[in-house]
Design an enzyme around this catalytic site. Structure first.
Site, PDB file in Angstrom:
ATOM      1  N   ASP A  68       0.873  -1.168   0.000  1.00  0.00           N
ATOM      2  CA  ASP A  68       0.000   0.000   0.000  1.00  0.00           C
ATOM      3  C   ASP A  68       0.910   1.218   0.000  1.00  0.00           C
ATOM      4  O   ASP A  68       1.914   1.250   0.718  1.00  0.00           O
ATOM      5  CB  ASP A  68      -0.921   0.000   1.214  1.00  0.00           C
ATOM      6  CG  ASP A  68      -2.147   0.855   0.952  1.00  0.00           C
ATOM      7  OD1 ASP A  68      -2.726   0.751  -0.148  1.00  0.00           O
ATOM      8  OD2 ASP A  68      -2.540   1.643   1.830  1.00  0.00           O
ATOM      9  N   THR A  69       0.585   2.176  -0.843  1.00  0.00           N
ATOM     10  CA  THR A  69       1.442   3.342  -1.029  1.00  0.00           C
ATOM     11  C   THR A  69       0.644   4.615  -0.843  1.00  0.00           C
ATOM     12  O   THR A  69      -0.526   4.678  -1.225  1.00  0.00           O
ATOM     13  CB  THR A  69       2.044   3.326  -2.455  1.00  0.00           C
ATOM     14  OG1 THR A  69       2.898   2.201  -2.571  1.00  0.00           O
ATOM     15  CG2 THR A  69       2.839   4.586  -2.741  1.00  0.00           C
ATOM     16  N   ARG A 177       8.638   1.928  -3.657  1.00  0.00           N
ATOM     17  CA  ARG A 177       8.331   0.499  -3.791  1.00  0.00           C
ATOM     18  C   ARG A 177       9.625  -0.292  -4.021  1.00  0.00           C
ATOM     19  O   ARG A 177       9.811  -1.372  -3.490  1.00  0.00           O
ATOM     20  CB  ARG A 177       7.337   0.261  -4.931  1.00  0.00           C
ATOM     21  CG  ARG A 177       6.652  -1.083  -4.826  1.00  0.00           C
ATOM     22  CD  ARG A 177       5.417  -1.208  -5.715  1.00  0.00           C
ATOM     23  NE  ARG A 177       5.351  -0.221  -6.740  1.00  0.00           N
ATOM     24  CZ  ARG A 177       4.634   0.909  -6.653  1.00  0.00           C
ATOM     25  NH1 ARG A 177       3.873   1.133  -5.624  1.00  0.00           N
ATOM     26  NH2 ARG A 177       4.659   1.792  -7.617  1.00  0.00           N
TER      27      ARG A 177
HETATM   28  P1  IMP Z   1      -1.877   1.681  -3.801  1.00  0.00           P
HETATM   29  O1  IMP Z   1      -2.986   1.665  -2.803  1.00  0.00           O
HETATM   30  O2  IMP Z   1      -0.630   1.120  -3.277  1.00  0.00           O
HETATM   31  O3  IMP Z   1      -2.287   1.108  -5.112  1.00  0.00           O
HETATM   32  O4  IMP Z   1      -1.511   3.184  -4.101  1.00  0.00           O
HETATM   33  C1  IMP Z   1      -2.445   4.215  -3.950  1.00  0.00           C
HETATM   34  C2  IMP Z   1      -2.287   5.236  -5.006  1.00  0.00           C
HETATM   35  O5  IMP Z   1      -1.019   5.864  -4.863  1.00  0.00           O
HETATM   36  C3  IMP Z   1      -2.345   4.731  -6.437  1.00  0.00           C
HETATM   37  O6  IMP Z   1      -3.644   4.678  -6.912  1.00  0.00           O
HETATM   38  C4  IMP Z   1      -1.537   5.777  -7.173  1.00  0.00           C
HETATM   39  O7  IMP Z   1      -2.333   6.881  -7.468  1.00  0.00           O
HETATM   40  C5  IMP Z   1      -0.520   6.192  -6.124  1.00  0.00           C
HETATM   41  N1  IMP Z   1       0.748   5.475  -6.339  1.00  0.00           N
HETATM   42  C6  IMP Z   1       1.136   4.290  -5.805  1.00  0.00           C
HETATM   43  N2  IMP Z   1       2.370   3.962  -6.237  1.00  0.00           N
HETATM   44  C7  IMP Z   1       2.745   4.956  -7.064  1.00  0.00           C
HETATM   45  C8  IMP Z   1       3.928   5.196  -7.845  1.00  0.00           C
HETATM   46  O8  IMP Z   1       4.879   4.420  -7.884  1.00  0.00           O
HETATM   47  N3  IMP Z   1       3.935   6.334  -8.559  1.00  0.00           N
HETATM   48  C9  IMP Z   1       2.912   7.232  -8.556  1.00  0.00           C
HETATM   49  N4  IMP Z   1       1.807   7.049  -7.872  1.00  0.00           N
HETATM   50  C10 IMP Z   1       1.720   5.928  -7.126  1.00  0.00           C
END
Ligand code: IMP
Length: 197
Positions: A68-69, A177
């Protein structure tokens, strides 16, 4: 080792496979015919990453990892943070999210931000967390066509190009990541060594 990576985001899967290399196999949910919309309702990245990993572990019984990011922007008190995917609405529209971010920042001079990734691993029924952070700044226009999400407006510290202007291999060496995955890769290497000793 063989894992399920609890995501169907093709960009992420590509990044992850290129970092983990040949010694590990990361299966996507699509490859296991899993199309569930996994709930992401926890108040922080750690909670969401664990919730995704546990959900898929319950479903498959396999070793699994999930990430999760969040993009944390200082001038916005850490927003969009855990809400990064749905910042501008439930349909997770990358472009609308950037529009909202740039509108909220306006002409604010403080453009400091960071991407933070948490990876949750469930290996042999034990849970582990790995964190990766990249500091940077938000620019006021989109640049580049690689990557996804907020990449076109994020310049990592020490560079003068956005993530969207970089080849995948360059992004992977410095990204949130990439850093979390490198910790995961080292951990798996050590686990394999311990098993063989
Ligand atoms: P997730 O829940 O990990 O998929 O990330 C949440 C949101 O963060 C995603 O929908 C993207 O908008 C953004 N995000 C996650 N990883 C990246 C990245 O490597 N580059 C840019 N945006 C990211």
């Amino acid at each position: 080792m063989k894992f399920v990576f609890a995501s169907n985001n093709d960009h992420k899967i590509k990044e992850i496979r290129s970092i983990l290399g040949d010694s590990h196999t990361a299966l996507s949910l699509r490859e296991l015919n899993i199309f569930d919309d996994i709930p992401e309702e926890e108040p922080n990245l750690e909670g969401n990453a664990l919730a995704k990993a546990r959900y898929i572990h319950r479903l498959t019984g396999m070793n699994v990892f999930a990430d999760d990011t969040g993009l944390e922007v200082d001038a916005l008190g850490g927003l969009p943070g855990v809400k990064s995917a749905r910042f501008a609405g439930e349909n997770k529209d990358f472009s609308a999210n950037i529009d909202k971010l740039l509108a909220m920042l306006g002409s604010n001079n403080n453009r400091k931000a960071r991407f933070r990734t948490i990876i949750a691993l469930i290996l042999n029924d034990n849970e582990y967390l790995f964190e990766g952070i990249v500091e940077g700044t938000i620019i006021d226009e989109r640049r580049g066509s690689e990557g996804f999400g907020y990449d076109p407006v994020f310049i990592p510290s020490g560079k003068n190009r956005t993530f969207a202007e970089m080849e995948l291999s360059e992004k992977n060496t410095i990204s949130h990541r990439g850093r979390a995955l490198e910790k995961l890769r080292k951990f798996l290497e050590e686990e394999a060594c311990n098993k063989n000793n």
